[in-house]
Design an enzyme around this catalytic site. Structure first.
Site, mmCIF file in Angstrom:
data_model
loop_
_atom_site.group_PDB
_atom_site.id
_atom_site.type_symbol
_atom_site.label_atom_id
_atom_site.label_comp_id
_atom_site.label_asym_id
_atom_site.label_seq_id
_atom_site.Cartn_x
_atom_site.Cartn_y
_atom_site.Cartn_z
ATOM 1 N N SER A 119 61.089 -24.996 65.942
ATOM 2 C CA SER A 119 62.106 -24.756 66.972
ATOM 3 C C SER A 119 61.556 -25.053 68.360
ATOM 4 O O SER A 119 62.327 -25.180 69.309
ATOM 5 C CB SER A 119 62.537 -23.295 66.959
ATOM 6 O OG SER A 119 63.009 -22.938 65.706
ATOM 7 N N HIS A 140 64.950 -31.074 63.280
ATOM 8 C CA HIS A 140 65.273 -29.671 63.552
ATOM 9 C C HIS A 140 66.692 -29.317 63.098
ATOM 10 O O HIS A 140 67.679 -29.681 63.760
ATOM 11 C CB HIS A 140 65.092 -29.401 65.059
ATOM 12 C CG HIS A 140 65.287 -27.976 65.440
ATOM 13 N ND1 HIS A 140 65.947 -27.577 66.583
ATOM 14 C CD2 HIS A 140 64.912 -26.829 64.816
ATOM 15 C CE1 HIS A 140 65.960 -26.260 66.639
ATOM 16 N NE2 HIS A 140 65.344 -25.783 65.590
ATOM 17 N N GLU A 152 68.737 -31.924 65.274
ATOM 18 C CA GLU A 152 68.056 -32.573 66.406
ATOM 19 C C GLU A 152 66.934 -33.458 65.861
ATOM 20 O O GLU A 152 66.130 -33.006 65.038
ATOM 21 C CB GLU A 152 67.444 -31.529 67.350
ATOM 22 C CG GLU A 152 68.474 -30.784 68.176
ATOM 23 C CD GLU A 152 67.847 -29.772 69.136
ATOM 24 O OE1 GLU A 152 68.239 -29.740 70.305
ATOM 25 O OE2 GLU A 152 66.958 -29.002 68.701
ATOM 26 N N ASN A 190 67.892 -24.987 71.874
ATOM 27 C CA ASN A 190 67.240 -23.725 72.240
ATOM 28 C C ASN A 190 66.861 -23.652 73.715
ATOM 29 O O ASN A 190 66.744 -22.567 74.278
ATOM 30 C CB ASN A 190 66.008 -23.495 71.362
ATOM 31 C CG ASN A 190 66.419 -23.086 69.963
ATOM 32 O OD1 ASN A 190 67.447 -22.441 69.781
ATOM 33 N ND2 ASN A 190 65.648 -23.482 68.964
HETATM 34 P P1 NAD Z 1 60.998 -17.604 57.397
HETATM 35 O O1 NAD Z 1 60.104 -16.553 57.888
HETATM 36 O O2 NAD Z 1 62.315 -17.241 56.796
HETATM 37 O O3 NAD Z 1 60.233 -18.517 56.294
HETATM 38 C C1 NAD Z 1 58.956 -19.056 56.470
HETATM 39 C C2 NAD Z 1 58.352 -19.322 55.089
HETATM 40 O O4 NAD Z 1 57.132 -20.057 55.279
HETATM 41 C C3 NAD Z 1 57.988 -18.036 54.323
HETATM 42 O O5 NAD Z 1 58.601 -18.044 53.037
HETATM 43 C C4 NAD Z 1 56.453 -18.112 54.212
HETATM 44 O O6 NAD Z 1 55.954 -17.576 52.995
HETATM 45 C C5 NAD Z 1 56.242 -19.616 54.279
HETATM 46 N N1 NAD Z 1 54.884 -20.002 54.636
HETATM 47 C C6 NAD Z 1 54.026 -19.424 55.500
HETATM 48 N N2 NAD Z 1 52.845 -20.068 55.500
HETATM 49 C C7 NAD Z 1 52.964 -21.104 54.616
HETATM 50 C C8 NAD Z 1 52.085 -22.128 54.167
HETATM 51 N N3 NAD Z 1 50.844 -22.216 54.635
HETATM 52 N N4 NAD Z 1 52.527 -23.003 53.228
HETATM 53 C C9 NAD Z 1 53.781 -22.896 52.737
HETATM 54 N N5 NAD Z 1 54.663 -21.932 53.124
HETATM 55 C C10 NAD Z 1 54.257 -21.054 54.053
HETATM 56 O O7 NAD Z 1 61.187 -18.616 58.625
HETATM 57 P P2 NAD Z 1 62.434 -19.579 58.932
HETATM 58 O O8 NAD Z 1 63.424 -18.850 59.771
HETATM 59 O O9 NAD Z 1 62.851 -20.253 57.684
HETATM 60 O O10 NAD Z 1 61.729 -20.642 59.915
HETATM 61 C C11 NAD Z 1 60.956 -21.696 59.411
HETATM 62 C C12 NAD Z 1 60.834 -22.779 60.480
HETATM 63 O O11 NAD Z 1 62.139 -23.215 60.859
HETATM 64 C C13 NAD Z 1 60.141 -22.317 61.760
HETATM 65 O O12 NAD Z 1 59.384 -23.387 62.270
HETATM 66 C C14 NAD Z 1 61.325 -22.000 62.675
HETATM 67 O O13 NAD Z 1 61.020 -22.132 64.042
HETATM 68 C C15 NAD Z 1 62.294 -23.085 62.265
HETATM 69 N N6 NAD Z 1 63.705 -22.782 62.560
HETATM 70 C C16 NAD Z 1 64.200 -21.517 62.392
HETATM 71 C C17 NAD Z 1 65.546 -21.269 62.678
HETATM 72 C C18 NAD Z 1 66.133 -19.881 62.503
HETATM 73 O O14 NAD Z 1 67.208 -19.607 63.062
HETATM 74 N N7 NAD Z 1 65.502 -19.007 61.750
HETATM 75 C C19 NAD Z 1 66.375 -22.304 63.126
HETATM 76 C C20 NAD Z 1 65.848 -23.602 63.254
HETATM 77 C C21 NAD Z 1 64.507 -23.831 62.978
#
Ligand code: NAD
Length: 291
Positions: A119, A140, A152, A190
């Site tokens: 993000s 993204h 994005e 964002n």
């Molecule tokens: P989340 O916490 O729901 O999931 C993250 C996952 O990554 C977890 O299941 C964790 O076990 C796993 N993980 C951690 N270390 C790891 C590794 N070394 N290898 C493999 N898996 C690993 O997080 P999320 O909300 O899904 O966010 C994930 C990404 O997406 C982030 O970069 C976030 O910025 C981005 N994002 C989030 C949103 C949102 O609204 N939540 C929106 C757009 C982008």
């Protein structure tokens, strides 16, 4: 380059949704996570979502079961190496993302494209640690992925035209709408959205309005579908704070100072819907404002 096999690293809210939309579009997906439990949850969530969509007639001409069958799950990162495209969607921490790409690189097939769903972290910096930064870019998705239309596309300074075009084609095949953002902190959505939420928290902090009045003001006065504090709870207050910190550090302009009240809520562990309490308390049926 034609992309058919895609690895999604991280099976949280975003990785699960990304795997789902890829499988529906006919891609072969390998979903990987350090947590076997996360993989199990992800797969059952995709199955349930697809069954619901089939039931509602929303998946015309698509075999939901076959789509789920196109998603393989793996705990070992090495097993995803033969994919044409990698979409990294793991926890938003730069050290975690660097380690994933470091570990992945020796297993990649020649010409594979790497992308990150980050993000806010610099795409150029993530790409700089990989041997082929020309084959790296930001991809993204918005949350929830199956519902939100926008994606994005972010070029790092070295991203090649071929890489951009191959990833652009994937987004089109998913039926999503791409926008192009430069590699600056928090990109477009964002950069606009999170400072607005931060400002709403300042408005609350300074006593200008109550939680309910702030949310109603933006819903009824600006036609937003959700109020900013309600939305902050949905995104996660820790995520909102972390994006404000990236903006503050990356752009060095005091207008991006995180509101102290937002910091306080995160320190308290009141992170929004995911912890049952944020600007609203979600323990009872209807959310109750916490101030
Ligand atoms: P989340 O916490 O729901 O999931 C993250 C996952 O990554 C977890 O299941 C964790 O076990 C796993 N993980 C951690 N270390 C790891 C590794 N070394 N290898 C493999 N898996 C690993 O997080 P999320 O909300 O899904 O966010 C994930 C990404 O997406 C982030 O970069 C976030 O910025 C981005 N994002 C989030 C949103 C949102 O609204 N939540 C929106 C757009 C982008």
């Amino acid at each position: 380059m034609t992309i058919q096999t895609v690895a999604v690293v991280g099976a949280g809210q975003m990785g699960t949704g990304i795997a789902q939309v890829l499988a529906i579009a006919g891609y072969d997906v390998t979903l990987t996570d350090v947590s076997a439990a996360a993989l199990e949850t992800a797969l059952s969530r995709v199955s349930a979502n697809l069954a619901k969509q089939v039931e509602r007639g929303k998946l015309q001409g698509i075999d939901g079961k076959a789509a789920v069958g196109r998603i393989a799950t793996r705990v070992a990162l090495a097993d995803v190496g033969r994919c044409d495209l990698v979409i990294e969607a793991a926890t938003e921490r730069e050290s975690i993302k660097h380690k994933i790409f470091d570990d992945l690189v020796p297993h990649l097939k020649p010409g594979a494209i790497l992308t990150s769903n980050t993000s806010s972290i610099s795409i150029t910096r993530l790409a700089g640690r990989t041997p082929h930064p020309d084959r790296f870019m930001g991809l993204h998705f918005m949350n929830p992925v199956p519902v939100m239309q926008l994606v994005e596309l972010i070029r790092g300074i070295a991203t090649s035209a071929e890489t951009f075009s191959a990833v652009h084609t994937v987004v089109e095949r998913l039926g999503k709408t791409p926008v192009i953002a430069s590699d600056y902190p928090a990109f477009i959505v964002n950069r606009v959205l999170i400072p607005m939420i931060n400002e709403a928290v300042f408005v609350l902090h300074e006593g200008v309005g109550s939680i309910v009045d702030i949310d109603n003001s933006m819903k009824l006065g600006a036609n937003h579908p959700m109020g900013p504090l309600e939305l902050a709870d949905f995104i996660g207050l820790d995520t909102c704070l972390s994006i404000m910190q990236v903006l503050n550090e990356g752009l060095a302009d005091p207008k991006y100072r995180p509101c102290p009240l937002l910091v306080k809520y995160v320190e308290a562990g009141w992170l929004g819907r995911k912890t049952g309490r944020g600007f609203y308390d979600y323990q009872s049926e209807a959310p109750v404002p916490t101030r």
